[in-house]
Motif scaffolding. Structure first.
Motif, PDB file in Angstrom:
ATOM      1  N   LYS A 177      48.469 -29.861  30.839  1.00 28.07           N
ATOM      2  CA  LYS A 177      49.416 -30.309  31.873  1.00 28.07           C
ATOM      3  C   LYS A 177      48.737 -31.148  32.948  1.00 28.07           C
ATOM      4  O   LYS A 177      49.375 -31.517  33.938  1.00 28.07           O
ATOM      5  CB  LYS A 177      50.101 -29.102  32.512  1.00 28.07           C
ATOM      6  N   ASN A 178      47.466 -31.428  32.773  1.00 26.77           N
ATOM      7  CA  ASN A 178      46.713 -32.238  33.759  1.00 26.77           C
ATOM      8  C   ASN A 178      46.834 -31.672  35.167  1.00 26.77           C
ATOM      9  O   ASN A 178      47.066 -32.410  36.141  1.00 26.77           O
ATOM     10  CB  ASN A 178      47.193 -33.691  33.747  1.00 26.77           C
ATOM     11  N   THR A 179      46.687 -30.370  35.271  1.00 27.68           N
ATOM     12  CA  THR A 179      46.790 -29.749  36.584  1.00 27.68           C
ATOM     13  C   THR A 179      45.611 -28.804  36.830  1.00 27.68           C
ATOM     14  O   THR A 179      45.028 -28.243  35.896  1.00 27.68           O
ATOM     15  CB  THR A 179      48.097 -28.937  36.729  1.00 27.68           C
ATOM     16  N   TRP A 198      37.090 -34.328  33.054  1.00 29.12           N
ATOM     17  CA  TRP A 198      36.597 -34.332  34.430  1.00 29.12           C
ATOM     18  C   TRP A 198      36.228 -32.933  34.918  1.00 29.12           C
ATOM     19  O   TRP A 198      36.842 -31.945  34.520  1.00 29.12           O
ATOM     20  CB  TRP A 198      37.660 -34.862  35.391  1.00 29.12           C
ATOM     21  N   ASN A 229      44.525 -28.170  31.030  1.00 30.51           N
ATOM     22  CA  ASN A 229      44.275 -29.530  30.568  1.00 30.51           C
ATOM     23  C   ASN A 229      45.476 -30.128  29.834  1.00 30.51           C
ATOM     24  O   ASN A 229      45.621 -31.344  29.790  1.00 30.51           O
ATOM     25  CB  ASN A 229      43.034 -29.561  29.680  1.00 30.51           C
ATOM     26  N   ARG A 242      42.490 -24.340  35.584  1.00 39.03           N
ATOM     27  CA  ARG A 242      43.011 -25.640  35.188  1.00 39.03           C
ATOM     28  C   ARG A 242      43.792 -25.511  33.890  1.00 39.03           C
ATOM     29  O   ARG A 242      43.536 -24.628  33.077  1.00 39.03           O
ATOM     30  CB  ARG A 242      41.893 -26.665  35.034  1.00 39.03           C
ATOM     31  N   THR A 275      41.550 -39.564  32.007  1.00 37.75           N
ATOM     32  CA  THR A 275      41.293 -38.532  31.004  1.00 37.75           C
ATOM     33  C   THR A 275      40.928 -37.237  31.705  1.00 37.75           C
ATOM     34  O   THR A 275      39.757 -36.847  31.784  1.00 37.75           O
ATOM     35  CB  THR A 275      40.181 -38.987  30.049  1.00 37.75           C
ATOM     36  N   PHE A 276      41.950 -36.558  32.174  1.00 40.44           N
ATOM     37  CA  PHE A 276      41.773 -35.358  32.989  1.00 40.44           C
ATOM     38  C   PHE A 276      40.881 -34.326  32.319  1.00 40.44           C
ATOM     39  O   PHE A 276      40.049 -33.695  32.966  1.00 40.44           O
ATOM     40  CB  PHE A 276      43.144 -34.762  33.288  1.00 40.44           C
ATOM     41  N   SER A 277      41.054 -34.167  31.029  1.00 35.93           N
ATOM     42  CA  SER A 277      40.366 -33.075  30.350  1.00 35.93           C
ATOM     43  C   SER A 277      38.852 -33.247  30.314  1.00 35.93           C
ATOM     44  O   SER A 277      38.134 -32.301  30.003  1.00 35.93           O
ATOM     45  CB  SER A 277      40.901 -32.927  28.924  1.00 35.93           C
ATOM     46  N   ALA A 297      47.272 -34.455  38.178  1.00 35.21           N
ATOM     47  CA  ALA A 297      46.483 -35.661  37.977  1.00 35.21           C
ATOM     48  C   ALA A 297      47.170 -36.602  36.999  1.00 35.21           C
ATOM     49  O   ALA A 297      47.837 -36.164  36.058  1.00 35.21           O
ATOM     50  CB  ALA A 297      45.103 -35.297  37.447  1.00 35.21           C
ATOM     51  N   SER A 298      46.975 -37.888  37.223  1.00 35.95           N
ATOM     52  CA  SER A 298      47.499 -38.897  36.309  1.00 35.95           C
ATOM     53  C   SER A 298      46.585 -40.105  36.320  1.00 35.95           C
ATOM     54  O   SER A 298      45.805 -40.296  37.252  1.00 35.95           O
ATOM     55  CB  SER A 298      48.926 -39.301  36.704  1.00 35.95           C
ATOM     56  N   TRP A 304      35.242 -29.167  32.806  1.00 38.05           N
ATOM     57  CA  TRP A 304      36.402 -29.586  32.029  1.00 38.05           C
ATOM     58  C   TRP A 304      36.992 -28.470  31.187  1.00 38.05           C
ATOM     59  O   TRP A 304      38.210 -28.364  31.064  1.00 38.05           O
ATOM     60  CB  TRP A 304      36.049 -30.780  31.149  1.00 38.05           C
TER      61      TRP A 304
END
Length: 124
Positions: free
Chosen positions: A76-78, A32, A74, A72, A28-30, A24-25, A53
């Protein structure tokens, strides 16, 4: 702009494993909730798994429970989907999705951003 990019799909035999990843990019992934959905041509998109999250809530569709694991990272946004003991009926395009709230949902309409998907084909 939020972007979700899946990878890791492929052609495998029944009983094999695959690990899907979604990068993800743009947001604010963390914060979601992240979900994995799957779809076959002619059918509605189907919920597979979701994780809030901080991983406080993880849920699976009955059809994949005990075989699939969502996780997940957080930092690494993956988000990942480890799929074990794959069956031919798992054949589908797998998409990751982001819900811009920290509450869990299994409904397609609750998710705000979608990736293009990665194809998983399981032969018998």
């Amino acid at each position: 702009q939020v972007q979700l990019v899946e990878s890791g799909g492929g052609l495998v035999q029944a009983g094999d494993s695959l690990r899907l990843s979604c990068a993800a990019s743009g947001g604010t992934f963390s914060t979601w909730t992240m979900g994995w959905f799957r779809q076959v041509p002619g059918k509605a998109r189907e919920f597979a798994a979701a994780i809030t999250w901080a991983g406080g809530r993880i849920s699976y569709a009955e059809s994949v429970k005990g075989r699939f694991t969502i996780s997940r990272d957080n930092a690494k946004n993956t988000v990942h989907l480890k799929m074990n003991n794959l069956k031919p009926e798992d054949t589908a395009t797998y998409c990751c999705a982001a819900r811009f709230r920290n509450t869990w949902s299994q409904w397609v309409y609750d998710y705000n951003a979608w990736g293009q998907g990665t194809q998983v084909t399981v032969s018998s």
